[in-house]
Enzyme design. Structure first.
Site, mmCIF file in Angstrom:
data_model
loop_
_atom_site.group_PDB
_atom_site.id
_atom_site.type_symbol
_atom_site.label_atom_id
_atom_site.label_comp_id
_atom_site.label_asym_id
_atom_site.label_seq_id
_atom_site.Cartn_x
_atom_site.Cartn_y
_atom_site.Cartn_z
ATOM 1 N N ARG A 157 29.887 52.041 47.719
ATOM 2 C CA ARG A 157 29.564 50.497 48.624
ATOM 3 C C ARG A 157 29.897 51.369 50.035
ATOM 4 O O ARG A 157 29.858 50.240 50.559
ATOM 5 C CB ARG A 157 30.632 49.126 48.282
ATOM 6 N N ARG A 190 29.330 57.402 57.972
ATOM 7 C CA ARG A 190 29.451 57.455 59.271
ATOM 8 C C ARG A 190 29.365 58.397 60.005
ATOM 9 O O ARG A 190 30.411 58.910 60.470
ATOM 10 C CB ARG A 190 28.841 56.653 60.385
ATOM 11 N N ARG A 192 39.128 44.002 35.783
ATOM 12 C CA ARG A 192 40.319 44.388 36.319
ATOM 13 C C ARG A 192 40.809 42.882 36.852
ATOM 14 O O ARG A 192 40.514 41.903 37.622
ATOM 15 C CB ARG A 192 40.200 45.055 37.559
ATOM 16 N N ARG A 250 46.428 46.502 49.006
ATOM 17 C CA ARG A 250 46.088 46.581 50.131
ATOM 18 C C ARG A 250 47.403 45.050 50.190
ATOM 19 O O ARG A 250 47.869 44.559 49.683
ATOM 20 C CB ARG A 250 45.426 46.264 50.226
ATOM 21 N N GLU A 260 48.307 43.013 47.703
ATOM 22 C CA GLU A 260 47.834 42.967 46.441
ATOM 23 C C GLU A 260 48.042 43.702 45.761
ATOM 24 O O GLU A 260 47.544 45.238 45.874
ATOM 25 C CB GLU A 260 45.751 42.638 46.518
ATOM 26 N N TYR A 308 28.991 43.748 39.883
ATOM 27 C CA TYR A 308 30.250 43.737 40.502
ATOM 28 C C TYR A 308 29.808 43.117 42.340
ATOM 29 O O TYR A 308 29.065 43.751 43.281
ATOM 30 C CB TYR A 308 30.397 45.021 41.097
ATOM 31 N N ASP A 349 28.832 41.239 46.044
ATOM 32 C CA ASP A 349 29.533 40.650 47.059
ATOM 33 C C ASP A 349 29.452 39.275 46.635
ATOM 34 O O ASP A 349 28.308 38.487 46.046
ATOM 35 C CB ASP A 349 29.232 40.827 48.008
HETATM 36 P P1 FAD Z 1 33.962 32.647 40.689
HETATM 37 O O1 FAD Z 1 34.295 32.835 42.513
HETATM 38 O O2 FAD Z 1 34.750 33.764 39.992
HETATM 39 O O3 FAD Z 1 33.513 31.907 40.178
HETATM 40 C C1 FAD Z 1 33.533 31.041 38.798
HETATM 41 C C2 FAD Z 1 34.373 29.434 39.028
HETATM 42 O O4 FAD Z 1 33.705 29.407 37.580
HETATM 43 C C3 FAD Z 1 36.367 30.076 39.158
HETATM 44 O O5 FAD Z 1 36.044 28.942 40.652
HETATM 45 C C4 FAD Z 1 36.688 30.005 37.740
HETATM 46 O O6 FAD Z 1 38.392 29.607 37.405
HETATM 47 C C5 FAD Z 1 35.253 29.277 36.794
HETATM 48 N N1 FAD Z 1 35.082 29.138 35.254
HETATM 49 C C6 FAD Z 1 35.167 30.280 34.582
HETATM 50 N N2 FAD Z 1 35.624 29.553 33.181
HETATM 51 C C7 FAD Z 1 35.490 28.685 33.388
HETATM 52 C C8 FAD Z 1 35.451 27.497 32.263
HETATM 53 N N3 FAD Z 1 35.298 27.776 30.794
HETATM 54 N N4 FAD Z 1 35.183 26.539 32.600
HETATM 55 C C9 FAD Z 1 35.894 26.376 33.466
HETATM 56 N N5 FAD Z 1 35.605 26.689 35.230
HETATM 57 C C10 FAD Z 1 35.514 27.662 34.587
HETATM 58 N N6 FAD Z 1 32.400 39.444 48.221
HETATM 59 C C11 FAD Z 1 32.220 40.123 49.757
HETATM 60 O O7 FAD Z 1 31.147 38.913 49.990
HETATM 61 N N7 FAD Z 1 33.189 39.299 50.889
HETATM 62 C C12 FAD Z 1 34.022 40.234 50.437
HETATM 63 O O8 FAD Z 1 34.773 40.729 51.332
HETATM 64 C C13 FAD Z 1 34.628 39.624 49.268
HETATM 65 N N8 FAD Z 1 36.161 40.052 48.377
HETATM 66 C C14 FAD Z 1 36.440 40.573 47.332
HETATM 67 C C15 FAD Z 1 37.785 40.410 47.155
HETATM 68 C C16 FAD Z 1 38.261 39.533 46.354
HETATM 69 C C17 FAD Z 1 39.692 40.460 45.969
HETATM 70 C C18 FAD Z 1 37.447 39.604 44.689
HETATM 71 C C19 FAD Z 1 38.158 39.545 43.240
HETATM 72 C C20 FAD Z 1 36.457 39.183 45.062
HETATM 73 C C21 FAD Z 1 35.883 39.489 45.968
HETATM 74 N N9 FAD Z 1 34.136 39.347 46.573
HETATM 75 C C22 FAD Z 1 33.939 39.181 48.281
HETATM 76 C C23 FAD Z 1 33.189 38.755 46.095
HETATM 77 C C24 FAD Z 1 33.352 37.545 46.125
HETATM 78 O O9 FAD Z 1 34.316 36.591 45.145
HETATM 79 C C25 FAD Z 1 31.904 37.244 44.794
HETATM 80 O O10 FAD Z 1 31.083 37.581 44.875
HETATM 81 C C26 FAD Z 1 31.993 35.690 44.215
HETATM 82 O O11 FAD Z 1 32.887 35.228 44.949
HETATM 83 C C27 FAD Z 1 31.846 35.388 42.624
HETATM 84 O O12 FAD Z 1 31.171 33.807 42.757
HETATM 85 P P2 FAD Z 1 30.812 33.196 41.691
HETATM 86 O O13 FAD Z 1 30.523 31.727 41.742
HETATM 87 O O14 FAD Z 1 29.471 34.087 40.802
HETATM 88 O O15 FAD Z 1 32.297 33.668 40.925
HETATM 89 N N1 UDP Z 2 37.976 52.581 48.063
HETATM 90 C C1 UDP Z 2 38.824 53.395 48.034
HETATM 91 N N2 UDP Z 2 39.618 54.017 49.561
HETATM 92 C C2 UDP Z 2 39.526 52.641 50.089
HETATM 93 C C3 UDP Z 2 38.681 51.576 50.515
HETATM 94 C C4 UDP Z 2 38.188 51.616 48.686
HETATM 95 O O1 UDP Z 2 38.711 54.451 47.762
HETATM 96 O O2 UDP Z 2 40.830 52.653 51.602
HETATM 97 C C5 UDP Z 2 37.050 52.786 47.155
HETATM 98 C C6 UDP Z 2 37.881 52.375 46.158
HETATM 99 O O3 UDP Z 2 37.200 52.802 44.779
HETATM 100 C C7 UDP Z 2 37.217 51.030 45.767
HETATM 101 C C8 UDP Z 2 35.328 51.057 46.183
HETATM 102 O O4 UDP Z 2 35.523 52.098 47.617
HETATM 103 O O5 UDP Z 2 37.230 49.922 44.870
HETATM 104 C C9 UDP Z 2 35.251 50.117 46.834
HETATM 105 O O6 UDP Z 2 36.113 49.206 47.659
HETATM 106 P P1 UDP Z 2 35.714 48.247 48.503
HETATM 107 O O7 UDP Z 2 36.737 47.882 49.859
HETATM 108 O O8 UDP Z 2 34.548 47.650 48.543
HETATM 109 O O9 UDP Z 2 36.302 46.974 47.414
HETATM 110 P P2 UDP Z 2 36.801 45.507 46.877
HETATM 111 O O10 UDP Z 2 36.612 44.738 48.647
HETATM 112 O O11 UDP Z 2 35.474 44.292 45.849
HETATM 113 O O12 UDP Z 2 37.826 45.480 46.392
#
Ligand code: FAD
Ligand code: UDP
Length: 366
Positions: free
Chosen positions: A171, A175, A248, A279, A299, A347, A349
């Protein structure tokens, strides 16, 4: 005639994209969300005028023009470019792995020098990389692996790098230019006014019930519509009949500080094994905030247990096989549609989630 065309379970981006496009086609939708607010992982809480990313920092990035045009039709985006910094025991490195990182690590000045060092270090890996550790060393060598990858990854996933799939590390860009932009994508930014503006636009026109777990009230809600879109976890939908999928989870520790600028950047990764968090996010920097105070979030990764939020699928072989068994059950459902990061156990985005919802809309509504 049922009251609704669709009952939509969950209110994240997948549900929102589907709900928006269904509403445009005059479908009536009821959204059921088990949390107390809508938006899934995108939801932001306002603290002293700062949009705090309550379920983890989210930066929108994509190369998919259709997805970018879609979100921009609902909210304007700022010019934020993610450039996180890694802190390894007090040593600061730029991310993603680029000439700034190589220069700080080895003192080298040119791409040729950096490549020579990495080529030398990666010789320890023979053949095609079989896991995250081998993949990481093949990409950036042993020094960067040890200081910037191993500790962070093992904390994040609670597993040895040798036991993790290699795609996770792919991911991140590598560069040989001086460029700290974390993403390779063509478009990037944060919604002006915060993610809630986007979320509210997506669900406009829908009926919404929060604080309701669909899986505990199935009969009631299944009777209300012709079809159901389910975006929660697949194993919980089937009452864990084949056993639990692994996820996780994360614990967030948020603090308001009486200072203007705590760390000078939105994201600092703590890449050593000993620091318990992965982080620290300083939320105001996503929107160039000028408030007098600041809000930071530490986090902490954790293994998912019942009652916690399942943030990341663990896409190793064992879990993938178990997921495939649940997927066979899901494929047989006629009234229920499934989608999103949880139901697809991918996984994804944000942009991939929207693209996946577009595909469902194409099949279902056209
Ligand atoms: P979710 O956003 O998980 O929505 C699912 C919803 O369903 C939730 O609100 C949940 O409560 C609800 N739900 C589940 N089960 C039930 C039930 N039984 N009854 C009622 N409601 C229910 N993506 C990026 O592009 N850029 C980023 O920088 C980025 N950072 C991230 C950082 C973190 C820490 C995490 C965890 C993810 C990150 N992502 C990022 C990924 C991004 O969060 C997801 O791609 C996106 O939010 C997924 O959308 P979704 O609708 O599939 O799921
Ligand atoms: N990663 C790492 N060091 C860093 C940042 C990321 O080793 O400083 C690795 C780690 O395995 C992580 C993966 O790269 O799970 C993907 O990172 P990303 O920032 O895309 O994770 P997310 O934002 O989805 O948690």
């Amino acid at each position: 005639m049922k009251k609704y065309d669709y009952v939509i379970v969950g209110s994240g981006l997948f549900a929102g994209t589907f709900a928006y496009l269904a509403t445009q086609k005059d479908k009536k939708c009821l959204v059921i969300e088990k949390r107390n607010e809508i938006g899934g992982n995108l939801y932001c809480e306002d603290m002293e005028g700062i949009h705090v990313h309550k379920y983890g920092a989210h930066i929108f990035h994509t190369s998919n023009k259709k997805v970018w045009d879609f979100v921009n039709s609902l909210v304007e985006f700022n010019r934020y470019t993610n450039s996180p910094v890694a802190n390894y025991k007090g040593e600061i490195y730029n991310l993603p792995f680029n000439m700034n990182t190589f220069n700080k690590m080895w003192g080298c000045e040119t791409p040729a020098e950096a490549k020579k060092i990495i080529e030398e270090q990666k010789k320890v890996i023979k053949g095609y990389p079989q896991n995250l550790e081998e993949q990481a060393i093949s990409l950036v060598g042993t020094d960067i692996y040890k200081k910037l990858i191993k500790g962070y990854t093992e904390k994040q996933w609670g597993r040895e790098c040798k036991d993790l799939p290699s795609f996770i590390i792919k991911r991140l860009p590598v560069r040989y230019i001086y460029d700290n932009n974390y993403f390779d994508d063509k478009y990037q930014g944060i919604p002006i006014g915060g993610y809630n503006v986007l979320i509210n636009a997506l669900f406009e026109g829908c009926d919404i019930e929060t604080g309701v777990d669909f899986n505990k009230n199935r009969e009631k809600y299944m009777g209300l519509s012709e079809k159901v879109l389910y975006t929660g976890t697949l194993d919980s939908f089937y009452d864990y009949c084949y056993g639990n999928l692994e996820y996780r989870s994360l614990k967030f520790e948020t603090e308001m500080l009486d200072e203007e600028n705590y760390q000078g950047v939105a994201v600092v990764n703590y890449t050593d094994r000993e620091t318990p968090y992965t982080r620290i996010i300083e939320h105001k920097h996503f929107e160039y905030g000028k408030q007098e105070k600041t809000v930071i979030t530490r986090e902490y990764p954790a293994e998912w247990e019942e009652g916690m939020e399942p943030y990341y699928p663990v896409n190793d072989e064992k879990n993938q096989m178990l997921f495939n068994r649940y997927k066979m059950l899901a494929d047989r459902e006629e009234k229920i549609l499934f989608g999103g990061r949880l139901a697809e156990y991918k996984y994804y985005d944000m942009d991939k989630v929207i693209a996946s919802a577009f595909e469902l809309v194409e099949r279902e509504l056209n």
